[in-house]
Design a protein around this motif. Structure first.
Motif, short mmCIF file in Angstrom:
data_model
loop_
_atom_site.label_atom_id
_atom_site.label_comp_id
_atom_site.label_asym_id
_atom_site.label_seq_id
_atom_site.Cartn_x
_atom_site.Cartn_y
_atom_site.Cartn_z
N ALA A 187 36.83 14.78 18.49
CA ALA A 187 36.54 14.34 19.53
C ALA A 187 36.02 12.93 19.28
CB ALA A 187 35.81 15.14 20.42
N ILE A 188 36.42 12.00 20.04
CA ILE A 188 35.72 10.77 20.10
C ILE A 188 34.85 10.39 21.24
CG2 ILE A 188 36.15 8.07 20.21
CD1 ILE A 188 38.70 8.65 19.22
N ALA A 189 33.63 9.83 21.30
CA ALA A 189 32.95 9.70 22.41
C ALA A 189 32.73 8.27 22.58
CB ALA A 189 31.52 10.44 22.02
N PRO A 190 33.55 7.68 23.55
CA PRO A 190 33.36 6.19 23.83
C PRO A 190 31.91 5.84 24.71
CG PRO A 190 35.52 7.29 24.80
CD PRO A 190 34.39 8.39 24.21
N GLY A 191 31.35 4.90 24.11
CA GLY A 191 30.26 4.32 24.77
C GLY A 191 30.57 3.49 26.32
N GLU A 213 21.36 -4.12 27.54
CA GLU A 213 19.94 -4.45 26.95
C GLU A 213 19.68 -3.13 25.89
OE1 GLU A 213 17.02 -4.32 29.91
OE2 GLU A 213 17.27 -6.63 30.36
N ARG A 214 20.43 -2.11 26.16
CA ARG A 214 20.28 -0.82 25.47
C ARG A 214 21.39 -0.74 24.25
NH1 ARG A 214 19.30 5.11 25.94
NH2 ARG A 214 20.13 5.86 23.87
N ILE A 215 22.43 -1.60 24.25
CA ILE A 215 23.55 -1.63 23.39
C ILE A 215 23.29 -2.52 22.18
CG2 ILE A 215 25.89 -2.03 23.05
CD1 ILE A 215 26.28 -1.15 25.93
N PRO A 216 22.97 -2.12 21.11
CA PRO A 216 22.70 -3.15 19.95
C PRO A 216 24.01 -4.09 19.67
CG PRO A 216 22.05 -0.89 19.19
CD PRO A 216 22.74 -0.85 20.47
N ALA A 217 25.08 -3.80 19.86
CA ALA A 217 26.15 -4.73 19.65
C ALA A 217 26.13 -5.92 20.77
CB ALA A 217 27.71 -3.93 19.73
N GLY A 218 25.48 -5.66 21.86
CA GLY A 218 25.30 -6.56 22.78
C GLY A 218 26.29 -6.98 23.85
N VAL A 248 31.70 6.11 19.71
CA VAL A 248 31.95 4.61 19.22
C VAL A 248 31.60 3.87 20.44
CG1 VAL A 248 34.17 3.13 19.36
CG2 VAL A 248 34.33 5.46 18.40
N ASP A 249 30.26 3.46 20.28
CA ASP A 249 29.53 3.21 21.36
C ASP A 249 28.74 1.86 21.12
OD1 ASP A 249 27.63 3.98 19.46
OD2 ASP A 249 26.49 5.41 20.54
#
Length: 255
Positions: A187-191, A213-218, A248-249
């Motif tokens: 399975a893939i868990a999208p963010g 603010e929580r997503i490191p990728a910004g 994938v988040d």
């Protein structure tokens, strides 16, 4: 001629929820890797050139077929499974899904039933049907679309969270039974992906800001951010990968 472990030339893939968003991106990625695609959605245009996903798949030089199915209708899903099993596809991407937002204490039972039917029961029924030919020949790839809420609880989405937690468990259960028979189930868990399903969150300034603010990728994810993971889990490159739920988040779960 195969060009490597990610090549899908000659494979037939079924992608549910293929009309837009993540499902469309998955279908396009599989076509770009060489697969022919059967796209399934409740409102998918039957003419391959009438839908964006159909045009993209054919532009990649692959065949595209459109099939309509309402995943809230159990009988329709059973019929779909019988028809598609006759085609013996190599790949099944279980992406069709829905979400209903309502506080748990007010959450209508009919909404709960609808979400569980679309997101979990129908996925199981279709996988049962298409796994038969895969197990007979000893090869196949099944990929579910899970969610960050396969790991977390969410807010105001009890049915969705329950269904996506169920998808994660189902992925592992099927992998345990089928890995030794040549069928990989993952399975893939999208963010947080910018699609119609997350529009309410994108439109809420406070929620959108707290999410970013929580997503490191910004940034919010894009549907095509799922392309690489999809091709990987549907190709020979993942032949020894079984029962995983791949986030994938943008780093959300690592925060």
């Amino acid at each position: 001629m195969s060009t490597g472990p990610f090549d899908l030339t000659g494979r037939l893939a079924v992608v549910t929820g293929a009309r837009r968003g993540i499902g469309r991106a998955m279908a396009e990625a599989l076509a770009a890797a060489g697969a022919d695609v059967i796209g399934v959605s409740a409102q998918l245009e039957e003419d391959p050139q009438a839908s964006e996903v159909g045009r993209a798949v054919t532009a990649a030089g692959r065949r595209f077929e459109a099939v309509r199915c309402d995943f809230a209708d159990a009988a329709a899903v059973d019929d779909l499974g019988r028809r598609l099993a006759e085609r013996a596809p190599d790949i099944l991407v279980n992406n069709a899904g829905t979400i209903r937002r309502q506080p748990a204490v007010e959450h209508a039972r009919e909404l709960w039933d609808e979400v569980l039917q679309v997101n979990l029961s129908s996925q199981f029924a279709l996988t049962q049907a298409l796994a038969g030919p895969m197990l007979e020949r000893g090869s196949g790839k099944v990929v579910f679309t899970a969610s960050l809420l396969s790991f977390q609880g969410g807010i105001n989405v009890p049915g969705y969270t329950a269904s996506k937690s169920g998808v994660a468990g189902l992925t592992k259960a099927l992998a345990n039974e089928w890995a030794g028979r040549g069928v990989n189930v993952n399975a893939i868990a999208p963010g947080y992906i910018a699609t119609d399903n997350t529009q309410a969150l994108q439109d809420d300034p406070d929620r959108s800001r707290s999410i970013l603010e929580r997503i490191p990728a910004g940034r919010w994810g894009r549907a095509d951010d799922l392309a690489g993971a999809t091709v990987f889990l549907c190709s020979r490159a993942s032949d020894y990968v079984d029962g995983i739920v791949l986030p994938v988040d943008g780093g959300w779960l690592g925060r």
